[in-house]
Structure formats: C-alpha cells, structure tokens
Design a protein around this motif. Structure first.
Motif, PDB file in Angstrom:
ATOM      1  N   THR A 284       0.855  -1.188   0.000  1.00 55.50           N
ATOM      2  CA  THR A 284       0.000   0.000   0.000  1.00 55.50           C
ATOM      3  C   THR A 284       0.893   1.241   0.000  1.00 55.50           C
ATOM      4  O   THR A 284       1.970   1.245   0.594  1.00 55.50           O
ATOM      5  CB  THR A 284      -0.925   0.039   1.225  1.00 55.50           C
ATOM      6  N   THR A 285       0.417   2.284  -0.683  1.00 56.55           N
ATOM      7  CA  THR A 285       1.173   3.528  -0.797  1.00 56.55           C
ATOM      8  C   THR A 285       0.264   4.713  -0.513  1.00 56.55           C
ATOM      9  O   THR A 285      -0.847   4.799  -1.041  1.00 56.55           O
ATOM     10  CB  THR A 285       1.779   3.677  -2.213  1.00 56.55           C
ATOM     11  N   GLY A 286       0.735   5.625   0.313  1.00 57.33           N
ATOM     12  CA  GLY A 286       0.020   6.864   0.603  1.00 57.33           C
ATOM     13  C   GLY A 286       0.824   8.054   0.108  1.00 57.33           C
ATOM     14  O   GLY A 286       2.047   8.097   0.279  1.00 57.33           O
ATOM     15  N   ILE A 287       0.138   9.017  -0.508  1.00 52.68           N
ATOM     16  CA  ILE A 287       0.811  10.180  -1.086  1.00 52.68           C
ATOM     17  C   ILE A 287       0.194  11.458  -0.529  1.00 52.68           C
ATOM     18  O   ILE A 287      -1.036  11.582  -0.455  1.00 52.68           O
ATOM     19  CB  ILE A 287       0.696  10.168  -2.627  1.00 52.68           C
ATOM     20  N   PHE A 288       1.044  12.400  -0.170  1.00 57.43           N
ATOM     21  CA  PHE A 288       0.601  13.722   0.281  1.00 57.43           C
ATOM     22  C   PHE A 288       1.328  14.772  -0.537  1.00 57.43           C
ATOM     23  O   PHE A 288       2.533  14.667  -0.772  1.00 57.43           O
ATOM     24  CB  PHE A 288       0.908  13.920   1.773  1.00 57.43           C
ATOM     25  N   ALA A 289       0.598  15.787  -0.991  1.00 58.43           N
ATOM     26  CA  ALA A 289       1.211  16.854  -1.786  1.00 58.43           C
ATOM     27  C   ALA A 289       0.497  18.164  -1.517  1.00 58.43           C
ATOM     28  O   ALA A 289      -0.724  18.207  -1.340  1.00 58.43           O
ATOM     29  CB  ALA A 289       1.155  16.523  -3.280  1.00 58.43           C
ATOM     30  N   THR A 290       1.262  19.230  -1.467  1.00 62.59           N
ATOM     31  CA  THR A 290       0.701  20.573  -1.321  1.00 62.59           C
ATOM     32  C   THR A 290       1.469  21.518  -2.223  1.00 62.59           C
ATOM     33  O   THR A 290       2.678  21.360  -2.442  1.00 62.59           O
ATOM     34  CB  THR A 290       0.780  21.051   0.146  1.00 62.59           C
TER      35      THR A 290
END
Length: 338
Positions: A284-290
């Motif tokens: 599983t992979t989680g991505i956060f971007a701003t």
C-alpha cells in the motif's frame, strides 16, 4: 441539422513531419576504485512541419449524394490551408561524477536557438546526491536499509509560438458576436485581405522556469517500508501571454513576455509492503502533496485576461493564484448596502 439544414461537409487532411538528428560523443573514465566520471557532448537539429489543408461546403445540391465537395454552389465552398514550420538548433553537454560509490553529482548545460525568437538561451542544471547508508556506520543496520539526500537546481525553457515577429494579412471576414459573418472571398465582394489585429513582437524571448529541490529517500527493514519527501520551489520568468494594446496603435493585442509566476510545495509518499514472497506481494502507498501558486509580477498590468466573458472571467492578478476568478461586484453605498 438545425444550423445547416442544407447539409454541411468538411474534408480535412492534417499531417506533421519531423526531422530530428543528434550527434553525440561520450567518454567514461575510472580514475581509481573510488572515483569515476562520464562526460557527454552533443548537438541536436530539429525541424517540424505541420500542414492542414481541406475545404468545407454547405447547402448540398443533391441531399443524398456521396461525399463530394463539388456538390454545392461555388458561394457555399470554403477552402482552407496552412503550413507551420519550426526549427531549433541545440548544443548540450553533461558531466557525471561518482565518488566512493555514495556521492553523486550531475551537471548539464544546453544552449537552444529557436526559429521563433531572435534570442538564444542557455539552460544549466546541477544535481547532488549522497547515499549515506554506504557509510560503515550503517553497514550492519537492520532497520535502515537505504538512505539518500538529494539537492537539485535546474532551468528549462518554452519556445515562443512561430510567426509572432510581424503582423500578417488574412482573408477579410467580419462577424457580429455569435451571429453570421461576412466573407470578403465571396464572389459578391470580389475578395479582400485585412491585417491581423495582433501586433508583431520581434523582442519576444523564451519562457524560462527555474526550480530548486531538496529531498530525502529512506527505506527500512529490507525495503519493507519506504518514505520519501521533496520540498520544491520554482519561478517562471518571461511568461508568454497575449495582452491588450491601445486601439490607437492599430491593433488590439500582442504576444509578449508579460508575467512572473512562482510555485512552492512539498510532496511525500509512504509505502508499506505487508506481504512478500517470490511470486506475490501486497503493498500500500500513501501520497501527500501541497502546492502554493502565486502571480508575482505582471510588469505594470492590473490583470491579464485568460478566458471567460465580460461579466466573469479567469485572469492573472498580481498576488493571486493563476487563473483567479474576476468579476464585477454589486453597486453598494458607503455602508456596504445594495
């Protein structure tokens, strides 16, 4: 259809031909077991030709006849054709260095000359990486299996559209908003040309984007868990857009380098491998971007129209994000009431 009750037929042939050539020389040298280098120099020539030719006819003479451009009166036929040619010449070089199998550096440079501008442009870049888990202190680490720090600086460019140096002439037409148009090529008017409303610009320059990045890559417990983070900051100078000019010049708009836009943000991703065998795995992979976007400078303009209508439009406004909505407020008195 309701718009063309007598029928409408368009036959169009689009083609694009591209010739691209590269001349490259490359050398690799190991100075010792702990230091090696790779150098590359090259030259690129690119030529692109796009052609568009066809015709449109309306009001068929025979309603059910096969496709035939002659199946109409001469006044109902509208031929069209265009040809666009772009050329570029580029010289480029790169140098890659590796030290102790853990320190990496790459430096590049590219100089482009475009047919659509009088100005050549040099684009440099440099990237540094340190895989610190190659140090002896991490050799027996069971928790941290990989670690790398990244630093990057670079520039890239966008060439201007072709044929913006001068103002050209086109077959004359006159339209009323979304209504019908008068075409000077009609046999009634005997043909005619009019000058484009776009003012030529011989001083247009390439659009240049400069970016800085810093990042960290980590992997734990034999790569079962991965964590990566990148902070970036960039600014685009000499943004190419169409802007209005005073009607007293004889034109309505011109294409030029009219803005500076910046972005900054952070990206992170976390991956976990829950199950892994020789033939299957579950990850599983989680991505956060701003990202924060801002129009820094419009070179004296209050706003630049992008799209929309007279009441509400999308515009560049200094101090606001790209594409801010621009509208007209209701008339209010000093107390703020309608």
């Amino acid at each position: 259809s309701t718009a063309f009750q007598g029928g409408d037929l368009t036959i169009q042939d689009l083609s694009e031909h591209q010739f691209n050539s590269n001349l490259i020389a490359k050398a690799t040298k190991s100075f010792s077991d702990n230091f090696s280098a790779t150098a590359l120099v090259g030259f690129n020539y690119n030529n692109r030709i796009t052609k568009n030719i066809g015709a449109d006819v309306k009001a068929f003479t025979l309603p059910n006849a096969p496709f035939d451009l002659a199946n109409s009166s001469t006044a109902s036929r509208t031929p069209f054709n265009s040809e666009v040619t772009r050329r570029s010449n580029s010289g480029y070089a790169s140098l890659n260095l590796e030290l102790y199998n853990q320190l990496f550096a790459e430096m590049t440079g590219r100089y482009d000359v475009y047919s659509s501008t009088n100005f050549g442009k040099f684009y440099p870049s440099i990237s540094l990486g340190w895989q610190f888990t190659k140090l002896k202190a991490f050799t027996d680490s069971k928790a941290l299996s990989f670690g790398k720090v990244r630093l990057t600086y670079g520039q890239v460019g966008v060439e201007p559209p072709p044929y913006v140096f001068d103002s050209y002439y086109f077959p004359a037409t006159d339209a009323e908003s979304w209504g019908p148009a008068l075409d000077a090529s009609n046999s009634i008017y005997g043909g005619g040309y009019q000058r484009s409303t776009a003012q030529g610009n011989r001083n247009i320059r390439p659009e240049v984007k400069t970016e800085y990045e810093a990042g960290l890559d980590l992997r734990f417990w034999n790569d079962r868990i991965s964590l990566s983070g990148t902070y970036y900051k960039n600014h685009t100078d000499d943004v190419i857009l169409s802007t209005q000019v005073p009607a007293s010049t004889g034109f309505t708009n011109t294409l030029g380098n009219v803005a500076k836009i910046s972005n900054k943000g952070f990206e992170a991703d976390l991956g976990v491998t829950w199950y892994k065998t020789k033939n299957a795995s579950i990850t599983t992979t989680g991505i956060f971007a701003t990202n924060k976007n801002n129009v820094d400078d419009l070179h004296g303009s209050t706003s630049i129209f992008l799209n929309g209508f007279t009441g509400t439009s999308s515009r560049l406004v200094e101090g606001q994000p790209y594409g801010a909505l621009w509208g007209v407020d209701f008339l209010k008195d000093a107390k703020g009431t309608l």
